[in-house]
Design an enzyme around this catalytic site. Structure first.
Site, PDB file in Angstrom:
ATOM      1  N   SER A   1       0.788  -1.234   0.000  1.00 41.37           N
ATOM      2  CA  SER A   1       0.000   0.000   0.000  1.00 41.37           C
ATOM      3  C   SER A   1       0.817   1.279   0.000  1.00 41.37           C
ATOM      4  O   SER A   1       0.235   2.366  -0.046  1.00 41.37           O
ATOM      5  CB  SER A   1      -0.969  -0.001   1.181  1.00 41.37           C
ATOM      6  OG  SER A   1      -2.027  -0.905   0.928  1.00 41.37           O
TER       7      SER A   1
ATOM      8  N   PHE B   1     -11.009 -13.102  -1.540  1.00 39.03           N
ATOM      9  CA  PHE B   1     -10.320 -14.241  -0.917  1.00 39.03           C
ATOM     10  C   PHE B   1     -11.236 -14.834   0.160  1.00 39.03           C
ATOM     11  O   PHE B   1     -10.921 -14.783   1.350  1.00 39.03           O
ATOM     12  CB  PHE B   1      -8.985 -13.800  -0.323  1.00 39.03           C
ATOM     13  CG  PHE B   1      -7.987 -13.316  -1.347  1.00 39.03           C
ATOM     14  CD1 PHE B   1      -7.019 -14.172  -1.847  1.00 39.03           C
ATOM     15  CD2 PHE B   1      -8.020 -12.011  -1.808  1.00 39.03           C
ATOM     16  CE1 PHE B   1      -6.098 -13.726  -2.794  1.00 39.03           C
ATOM     17  CE2 PHE B   1      -7.115 -11.557  -2.756  1.00 39.03           C
ATOM     18  CZ  PHE B   1      -6.153 -12.421  -3.259  1.00 39.03           C
TER      19      PHE B   1
ATOM     20  N   TYR C   1     -10.317   2.157   6.242  1.00 32.71           N
ATOM     21  CA  TYR C   1      -9.369   1.868   5.165  1.00 32.71           C
ATOM     22  C   TYR C   1      -9.965   0.874   4.177  1.00 32.71           C
ATOM     23  O   TYR C   1     -10.519  -0.151   4.567  1.00 32.71           O
ATOM     24  CB  TYR C   1      -8.100   1.300   5.782  1.00 32.71           C
ATOM     25  CG  TYR C   1      -6.910   1.201   4.874  1.00 32.71           C
ATOM     26  CD1 TYR C   1      -6.014   2.255   4.762  1.00 32.71           C
ATOM     27  CD2 TYR C   1      -6.656   0.046   4.143  1.00 32.71           C
ATOM     28  CE1 TYR C   1      -4.894   2.162   3.944  1.00 32.71           C
ATOM     29  CE2 TYR C   1      -5.552  -0.061   3.334  1.00 32.71           C
ATOM     30  CZ  TYR C   1      -4.674   0.998   3.233  1.00 32.71           C
ATOM     31  OH  TYR C   1      -3.577   0.897   2.422  1.00 32.71           O
ATOM     32  N   SER C   2      -9.839   1.165   2.882  1.00 33.89           N
ATOM     33  CA  SER C   2     -10.449   0.313   1.871  1.00 33.89           C
ATOM     34  C   SER C   2      -9.685   0.389   0.563  1.00 33.89           C
ATOM     35  O   SER C   2      -9.528   1.466  -0.016  1.00 33.89           O
ATOM     36  CB  SER C   2     -11.910   0.724   1.637  1.00 33.89           C
ATOM     37  OG  SER C   2     -12.463   0.025   0.546  1.00 33.89           O
ATOM     38  N   ASN C   3      -9.237  -0.763   0.078  1.00 29.06           N
ATOM     39  CA  ASN C   3      -8.582  -0.814  -1.219  1.00 29.06           C
ATOM     40  C   ASN C   3      -9.534  -0.485  -2.365  1.00 29.06           C
ATOM     41  O   ASN C   3      -9.095  -0.086  -3.445  1.00 29.06           O
ATOM     42  CB  ASN C   3      -7.969  -2.197  -1.433  1.00 29.06           C
ATOM     43  CG  ASN C   3      -6.712  -2.414  -0.614  1.00 29.06           C
ATOM     44  OD1 ASN C   3      -5.669  -1.852  -0.899  1.00 29.06           O
ATOM     45  ND2 ASN C   3      -6.818  -3.224   0.427  1.00 29.06           N
TER      46      ASN C   3
ATOM     47  N   GLY D   1       3.033  -0.869   3.966  1.00 27.84           N
ATOM     48  CA  GLY D   1       2.495  -1.680   2.896  1.00 27.84           C
ATOM     49  C   GLY D   1       2.619  -3.152   3.187  1.00 27.84           C
ATOM     50  O   GLY D   1       3.530  -3.595   3.884  1.00 27.84           O
TER      51      GLY D   1
END
Length: 365
Positions: free
Chosen positions: A48, A109, A153-155, A297
Site C-alpha cells: 500500500s 479471498f 481503510y479500503s482498497n 504496505g
C-alpha cells in the site's frame, strides 16, 4: 535488524538517511531453503505504499483542473459508482477513506473468512479486472455514510482512483503514474509488474496468514492485479526514500496539493488499529523526535514501512519477507509475537535513535 531476524523474520533490509548521511543494512535470508542472503538493494513488493503514488497522480490532475477534489465521483465514473452513492462520494473521500465503501479483499479471498488459505492459491495466477473487484466492494455492506469524521481503510477506494485517472487522462493509470510520478521522482527501480513474476534481485516472500500456513508459503510469484493501483508497486528502499523526499519537498505535486494531502483524519486500518490518514499519506508523531509522513504496505509475504520526517532530514524505509506472523486467539485477535517488539525497536533506532514507535507497525494490504 539482527534482532528482527532472530525474532522470526527470514530477511529484513532497509535504508536510513540522516542529515545527508546514508546507512544501508540487511539481516537474514532471501530464501530459507538455499540460505541466499538478503541485501539492501533488493526489489520488493511494497504493497500500500503504492497509494501515495496514486494519490500524487490524482493531485496532479486536480492541479490541472481535470479533477475536482470535492466533486462527486459519479461525474467521472457513473458506470462504476451509480446513483446516490456516485453523487455523495467525492474524490477526497476516496483518497482519505471516508467514502463508506468497504474493502473488497475479504470477498476476493473468501476462504480466509473460514480459516482456510485456499483462496490464496486459487488466485495466485488469476488476472482480476479492476471493475470486478470494485463491484465486490460496492456490493458489500457499507462501512458508514460518505464524508464522516472518521474513515475506514479500503482498497476499493484506490482501485476507483485508478479508474478515475484512466478516465480523465485517456491513459492506463499505471502508465500515467509511471510517467508523471515515478519518472518525475527519478526512480530507477520502481514500477508496476505486468505479471506474476518480478524482475531483478528480490527475496522470496513468505506468507503465514495468521498461522493458516505453517510453515509460511512463498508467494513472491503472484499476479498483482488483485491490488492494482492500491498496492501493486515494486520498488527498492533507496527509491522509496528518494520518492518521499521529493514529494515532501514539493517536487512531485505543488505545495498547495501537498498541504491537502497532509490534512489527516482518524482512519481505522484493516487490522483494527487507527492511523492518522491524509490523502494517501500517514502521519506518525514520535514524541521528542518529530512528525513523520509516509505509508506502510503489505502484499502476500511482503511488508514495508517508509517514513520521512517533515523537515526531510531523517528517513527510514524497511522491507521484510514474512507477513501475518501473529497467530489469532479464539476471538480472532492477533496474539503478541516477538517480531512486533523487535520491529518497534528497529523503527525507534531508525527514526530517532531508540524512541518507541510501536504505533508505526505495518498493517494489512
Amino acid at each position: 535488524m539482527d534482532a528482527v531476524h532472530r525474532a522470526g523474520i527470514p530477511g529484513v533490509y532497509g535504508e536510513v538517511r540522516v542529515d545527508g548521511r546514508t546507512w544501508r543494512g540487511a539481516s537474514g535470508v532471501a530464501d530459507v531453503t538455499t540460505g541466499r542472503p538478503v541485501s539492501p538493494d533488493m526489489r520488493h513488493r511494497v504493497g500500500s505504499v503504492t497509494k501515495t503514488f496514486t494519490a500524487a497522480a490524482v493531485m496532479q490532475q486536480v492541479e490541472r483542473g481535470r479533477i475536482r477534489l470535492d466533486g462527486p465521483i459519479g461525474d467521472h465514473l457513473p458506470d462504476l459508482v451509480p446513483g446516490e452513492r456516485g453523487r455523495k462520494i467525492t474524490v477526497r473521500m476516496l483518497l482519505n477513506h471516508t467514502s463508506g465503501l468497504p474493502d473488497y479483499v475479504r470477498y476476493a479471498f473468501p476462504s480466509l473468512a473460514v480459516n482456510s488459505p485456499q483462496s490464496l492459491d486459487d488466485n495466485q495466477f488469476r488476472r482480476f479486472r479492476p471493475a470486478e473487484l470494485i463491484e465486490l466492494g460496492l456490493a458489500a455492506p457499507p462501512t458508514g455514510e460518505p464524508g464522516g469524521p472518521t474513515g475506514v481503510y479500503s482498497n476499493t477506494n484506490y482501485l476507483l482512483l485508478g479508474q478515475l485517472l484512466e478516465r480523465v487522462t485517456g491513459t492506463p493509470a499505471e502508465e500515467y503514474i509511471t510517467r508523471h510520478v515515478i519518472r518525475r521522482a527519478g526512480l530507477r527501480h520502481t514500477g508496476f509488474p505486468t505479471g506474476p513474476y518480478l524482475d531483478g534481485p528480490h527475496a522470496r516472500m513468505y506468507e503465514a496468514a495468521h498461522g493458516l500456513l505453517d510453515p509460511p508459503r512463498d508467494y513472491s510469484v503472484y499476479d498483482p492485479s488483485w491490488v492494482g493501483t492500491g498496492a501493486a508497486l515494486v520498488s527498492t528502499m533507496d527509491d522509496l526514500n528518494r520518492f518521499y523526499a521529493k514529494l515532501l519537498d514539493g517536487r512531485i505535486v505543488s505545495r498547495a496539493s501537498l498541504a491537502q494531502m497532509q490534512r489527516t483524519i482518524p482512519v481505522r486500518a484493516l487490522d483494527g488499529t487507527t492511523v492518522q490518514y491524509g490523502l494517501g499519506l500517514h502521519r506518525v508523531t514520535v514524541p521528542d523526535c518529530g512528525t513523520f509522513w509516509g505509508h506502510d504496505g503489505s502484499a502476500w509475504g511482503a511488508g514495508t514501512m517508509s517514513l520521512t520526517r517533515d523537515d526531510g532530514k531523517r528517513q527510514m524505509s524497511v522491507a521484510f519477507n514474512l507477513q501475518r506472523w501473529n497467530a489469532r486467539d479464539a476471538s480472532g485477535n492477533p496474539l503478541p509475537h516477538p517480531i512486533d517488539d523487535a520491529l518497534s525497536t528497529l523503527y525507534g533506532e531508525a527514526m530517532c535513535d531508540g524512541a518507541d514507535t510501536a504505533r508505526a507497525q505495518p498493517s494489512t494490504p
